[in-house]
Design a protein around this motif. Structure first.
Motif, short mmCIF file in Angstrom:
data_model
loop_
_atom_site.label_atom_id
_atom_site.label_comp_id
_atom_site.label_asym_id
_atom_site.label_seq_id
_atom_site.Cartn_x
_atom_site.Cartn_y
_atom_site.Cartn_z
N ASP A 1 0.88 -1.18 0.00
CA ASP A 1 0.00 0.00 0.00
C ASP A 1 0.91 1.22 0.00
O ASP A 1 1.88 1.26 0.76
CB ASP A 1 -0.90 0.00 1.24
N ASP A 2 0.60 2.21 -0.83
CA ASP A 2 1.49 3.37 -0.91
C ASP A 2 1.32 4.32 0.26
O ASP A 2 2.13 5.21 0.46
CB ASP A 2 1.31 4.11 -2.24
N GLN A 3 0.29 4.14 1.07
CA GLN A 3 0.08 5.00 2.24
C GLN A 3 0.65 4.30 3.48
O GLN A 3 0.11 3.29 3.95
CB GLN A 3 -1.40 5.30 2.43
N ALA A 4 1.74 4.86 4.00
CA ALA A 4 2.45 4.21 5.11
C ALA A 4 1.56 4.03 6.34
O ALA A 4 1.63 3.00 7.02
CB ALA A 4 3.68 5.04 5.49
N LEU A 5 0.70 4.99 6.60
CA LEU A 5 -0.18 4.90 7.78
C LEU A 5 -1.17 3.74 7.65
O LEU A 5 -1.35 2.96 8.59
CB LEU A 5 -0.95 6.22 7.94
N VAL A 6 -1.75 3.61 6.49
CA VAL A 6 -2.69 2.51 6.23
C VAL A 6 -1.97 1.18 6.31
O VAL A 6 -2.44 0.22 6.92
CB VAL A 6 -3.36 2.68 4.84
N ARG A 7 -0.80 1.12 5.67
CA ARG A 7 0.00 -0.11 5.67
C ARG A 7 0.34 -0.54 7.09
O ARG A 7 0.19 -1.70 7.47
CB ARG A 7 1.27 0.14 4.85
N GLY A 8 0.77 0.44 7.89
CA GLY A 8 1.13 0.14 9.28
C GLY A 8 -0.06 -0.33 10.10
O GLY A 8 0.05 -1.25 10.91
N ALA A 9 -1.22 0.31 9.87
CA ALA A 9 -2.42 -0.07 10.61
C ALA A 9 -2.86 -1.48 10.24
O ALA A 9 -3.22 -2.29 11.11
CB ALA A 9 -3.54 0.92 10.33
N LEU A 10 -2.84 -1.80 8.95
CA LEU A 10 -3.22 -3.15 8.51
C LEU A 10 -2.27 -4.19 9.09
O LEU A 10 -2.70 -5.25 9.55
CB LEU A 10 -3.22 -3.24 6.98
N ALA B 1 -0.48 -3.97 11.83
CA ALA B 1 -0.71 -4.10 13.27
C ALA B 1 -1.94 -4.96 13.56
O ALA B 1 -1.92 -5.82 14.44
CB ALA B 1 -0.88 -2.71 13.90
N LEU B 2 -3.02 -4.73 12.80
CA LEU B 2 -4.25 -5.51 13.00
C LEU B 2 -4.04 -6.99 12.68
O LEU B 2 -4.46 -7.87 13.44
CB LEU B 2 -5.37 -4.95 12.12
N LEU B 3 -3.38 -7.26 11.55
CA LEU B 3 -3.19 -8.65 11.15
C LEU B 3 -2.22 -9.38 12.07
O LEU B 3 -2.39 -10.58 12.34
CB LEU B 3 -2.72 -8.73 9.69
N ASN B 4 -1.21 -8.68 12.57
CA ASN B 4 -0.24 -9.31 13.47
C ASN B 4 -0.84 -9.68 14.83
O ASN B 4 -0.25 -10.45 15.58
CB ASN B 4 0.99 -8.43 13.66
N GLU C 1 -3.50 -11.37 15.08
CA GLU C 1 -4.09 -12.70 14.89
C GLU C 1 -3.05 -13.78 15.16
O GLU C 1 -1.91 -13.67 14.69
CB GLU C 1 -4.62 -12.84 13.45
N PRO C 2 -3.42 -14.82 15.91
CA PRO C 2 -2.42 -15.82 16.31
C PRO C 2 -1.84 -16.63 15.15
O PRO C 2 -0.73 -17.16 15.25
CB PRO C 2 -3.20 -16.74 17.26
N ASP C 3 -2.56 -16.71 14.03
CA ASP C 3 -2.10 -17.54 12.91
C ASP C 3 -1.62 -16.75 11.71
O ASP C 3 -1.33 -17.30 10.65
CB ASP C 3 -3.22 -18.50 12.47
N LEU C 4 -1.52 -15.40 11.85
CA LEU C 4 -1.08 -14.56 10.74
C LEU C 4 0.20 -13.82 11.12
O LEU C 4 0.34 -13.35 12.25
CB LEU C 4 -2.15 -13.54 10.36
N GLU C 5 1.11 -13.71 10.16
CA GLU C 5 2.35 -12.96 10.39
C GLU C 5 2.64 -12.11 9.15
O GLU C 5 2.80 -12.65 8.05
CB GLU C 5 3.52 -13.91 10.65
N VAL C 6 2.72 -10.79 9.33
CA VAL C 6 3.09 -9.91 8.23
C VAL C 6 4.61 -9.95 8.11
O VAL C 6 5.32 -9.52 9.00
CB VAL C 6 2.59 -8.47 8.47
N VAL C 7 5.09 -10.51 6.98
CA VAL C 7 6.53 -10.72 6.80
C VAL C 7 7.17 -9.64 5.93
O VAL C 7 8.40 -9.54 5.86
CB VAL C 7 6.83 -12.12 6.20
N ALA D 1 -11.64 -8.29 11.84
CA ALA D 1 -11.86 -9.73 11.96
C ALA D 1 -12.23 -10.34 10.62
O ALA D 1 -11.80 -11.44 10.27
CB ALA D 1 -12.94 -10.03 12.99
N ARG D 2 -13.04 -9.60 9.83
CA ARG D 2 -13.46 -10.11 8.53
C ARG D 2 -12.28 -10.11 7.54
O ARG D 2 -12.16 -10.99 6.71
CB ARG D 2 -14.62 -9.28 7.98
N LEU D 3 -11.40 -9.10 7.65
CA LEU D 3 -10.22 -9.06 6.79
C LEU D 3 -9.30 -10.25 7.10
O LEU D 3 -8.82 -10.92 6.19
CB LEU D 3 -9.47 -7.74 6.98
N ALA D 4 -9.08 -10.52 8.38
CA ALA D 4 -8.25 -11.66 8.78
C ALA D 4 -8.86 -12.96 8.26
O ALA D 4 -8.16 -13.84 7.77
CB ALA D 4 -8.11 -11.70 10.30
#
Length: 201
Positions: A8-17, A19-22, A24-30, A109-112
């Motif tokens: 995502d070209d917007q750093a704030l949005v990217r960081g928020a997404l 943080a939210l996904l991380n 989740e116990p079974d998701l890892e933003v790599v 939760a729906r995005l995850a």
């Protein structure tokens, strides 16, 4: 763990997404990248299972990046996450090989869950957007008309467009005229606006 890449070209949005996904116990933003061009290198480096791509990024957009990822790494699933829920974007994304398409105001939760479903080989599409896409239908523009309208976004003259696209001025005028007619626009600026609002460009 499901390994996720975010583009995502917007750093704030990217960081928020991220943080939210991380959370989740079974998701890892790599990996997090800010452009479509950076996606392939990040996929090669980090080997994600799922790539979450925004549509509108400078340079290579998310739909082109999705096609490139699917061509080189068919095992990587692509989920388009965008602010702009345009029917034409949905059709183009699915044709490019994306497994899902959701808008950014989707609850966390729906995005995850969408990431999990896409990873499992399922298709996930925002239901409102799917209905809108059926109503809107396919783009009426040919590939060349789309290319000419895309180039005309900045209001350049016919001579400049002809030079950019390696076409004659007469050919450019013909394509612009056809695009104006097919979009029921009054002029080319309105044709560009209508085509953009429908996600055809």
């Amino acid at each position: 763990m499901i390994r996720v890449l975010l583009a995502d070209d917007q750093a704030l949005v990217r960081g928020a997404l991220a943080a939210l996904l991380n959370l989740e116990p079974d998701l890892e933003v790599v990996a997090e990248v800010g452009s479509g061009e950076a996606v392939l290198d990040a996929v090669r480096r980090e080997h994600p299972d799922v790539a979450l791509l925004d549509v509108e990024m400078p340079g290579m957009d998310g739909i082109a990046a999705a096609a490139a990822v699917r061509a080189e790494f068919p095992g990587v699933r692509v989920l388009i996450v965008t602010t702009f829920g345009r029917p034409g974007y949905l059709r183009r994304a699915l044709r490019a090989g994306a497994s899902g398409f959701v808008v950014k105001d989707t609850p966390a939760a729906r995005l995850a869950d969408a990431v999990r479903r896409v990873h499992a080989g399922l298709r996930v599409v925002d239901p409102v957007l799917a209905a809108d896409s059926l109503v809107a239908g396919e783009s009426p523009l040919t590939e060349r008309e789309t290319e000419v309208l895309r180039a005309a976004r900045d209001g350049a003259s016919v001579a400049v467009l002809a030079s950019r696209l390696f076409l004659s001025e007469g050919t450019v005028r013909n394509h612009l005229s056809a695009a104006i007619g097919k979009t029921s626009a009054r002029n080319r600026a309105e044709a560009v606006r209508i085509a953009e609002e429908n996600g055809w460009l």
